[in-house]
Design a protein around this motif. Sequence first.
Motif, PDB file in Angstrom:
ATOM      1  N   CYS A 118       0.831  -1.210   0.000  1.00 37.10           N
ATOM      2  CA  CYS A 118       0.000   0.000   0.000  1.00 37.10           C
ATOM      3  C   CYS A 118       0.866   1.261   0.000  1.00 37.10           C
ATOM      4  O   CYS A 118       0.549   2.231  -0.696  1.00 37.10           O
ATOM      5  CB  CYS A 118      -0.929  -0.020   1.210  1.00 37.10           C
ATOM      6  SG  CYS A 118      -2.056   1.394   1.300  1.00 37.10           S
ATOM      7  N   ILE A 122       0.857   4.242  -2.872  1.00 32.36           N
ATOM      8  CA  ILE A 122       0.743   5.686  -2.606  1.00 32.36           C
ATOM      9  C   ILE A 122       1.929   6.434  -3.214  1.00 32.36           C
ATOM     10  O   ILE A 122       1.773   7.520  -3.793  1.00 32.36           O
ATOM     11  CB  ILE A 122       0.641   5.930  -1.094  1.00 32.36           C
ATOM     12  CG1 ILE A 122      -0.659   5.336  -0.540  1.00 32.36           C
ATOM     13  CG2 ILE A 122       0.701   7.418  -0.776  1.00 32.36           C
ATOM     14  CD1 ILE A 122      -0.774   5.401   0.962  1.00 32.36           C
ATOM     15  N   THR A 123       3.128   5.851  -3.100  1.00 33.50           N
ATOM     16  CA  THR A 123       4.309   6.497  -3.667  1.00 33.50           C
ATOM     17  C   THR A 123       4.231   6.559  -5.188  1.00 33.50           C
ATOM     18  O   THR A 123       4.604   7.564  -5.808  1.00 33.50           O
ATOM     19  CB  THR A 123       5.570   5.742  -3.228  1.00 33.50           C
ATOM     20  OG1 THR A 123       5.561   5.558  -1.814  1.00 33.50           O
ATOM     21  CG2 THR A 123       6.819   6.531  -3.601  1.00 33.50           C
ATOM     22  N   CYS A 126       1.924   9.314  -6.137  1.00 30.89           N
ATOM     23  CA  CYS A 126       2.618  10.607  -6.039  1.00 30.89           C
ATOM     24  C   CYS A 126       3.554  10.819  -7.227  1.00 30.89           C
ATOM     25  O   CYS A 126       3.689  11.947  -7.725  1.00 30.89           O
ATOM     26  CB  CYS A 126       3.406  10.673  -4.728  1.00 30.89           C
ATOM     27  SG  CYS A 126       2.385  10.706  -3.238  1.00 30.89           S
ATOM     28  N   GLY A 176      -0.772   2.300  -9.024  1.00 37.00           N
ATOM     29  CA  GLY A 176      -0.744   2.610  -7.595  1.00 37.00           C
ATOM     30  C   GLY A 176      -2.078   2.382  -6.916  1.00 37.00           C
ATOM     31  O   GLY A 176      -2.144   1.924  -5.765  1.00 37.00           O
ATOM     32  N   CYS A 180      -2.949  -0.220  -3.747  1.00 40.88           N
ATOM     33  CA  CYS A 180      -3.611   0.174  -2.507  1.00 40.88           C
ATOM     34  C   CYS A 180      -4.742  -0.778  -2.130  1.00 40.88           C
ATOM     35  O   CYS A 180      -5.097  -0.883  -0.950  1.00 40.88           O
ATOM     36  CB  CYS A 180      -4.153   1.601  -2.629  1.00 40.88           C
ATOM     37  SG  CYS A 180      -2.867   2.875  -2.721  1.00 40.88           S
TER      38      CYS A 180
END
Length: 241
Positions: A118, A122-123, A126, A176, A180
Amino acid sequence: MSNMAREILAFILTTSGWVLVSSTLPTDYWKVSSIDGTVITTATFWSNLWKTCVTDSTGVSNCKDFPSMLALDGYIQVCRGLMIAAVCLGFFASIFALIGMKCTKIGGPDQTKARIVCLSGITFMCTGLCSLSACSLYAHRITSEFFDPMFVAQKYELGAALFIGWAGSTLCILGGALFCLSLSDGMSNNSSPYPSDRRAFVNSGASLMSRAMPQSQSSHTRRPPPEYSGPSKHFDKNAYV
């Protein structure tokens, strides 16, 4: 789709997007313009985040690097920072993904691996947002100058690097988001107080105990006192003397 297959698909999407974003940074054609003659193109002007160049009809290019970082326009400096941040974030996100995926043997238990995956998702998101912001800011500057009637300098159009950057950003964001989803699956699998293998062990132990209970109960039941069928004997008071 199983959790492992979804993670593999997400890793393919995010890695491909990160490669596209990384290849966008040194690509030449962020913006391009040409001067057409009556028969052939006489000159082609193109620029990226690091230099501006012109190519004549014979194929000879003359490039000029930006002389000073502090003398650059603000939008170029922002785009540089965002693209460099996207490349660095994608690198660390790839390492987190390799550690947290279920198909690897490192990372600890499933719940910990789900949290690492997860974090990787998230990275990667971004990463996609940084690249998307940089390409969109650069494209907005080009289009605003192109449609401004008061702008009299050389007008440019969108280059191929911007479209590559948008495609890579989209892949990073989609992959991404898939990463997650692994957190919810990992939490649902570990929501019970016992893991799956311990539950099987407890169930097998309970079945063995249930089978052994009748025997143990029958072995511990109290037996009735023996009955003596012989005739009763009467003793007088001098029998023990």
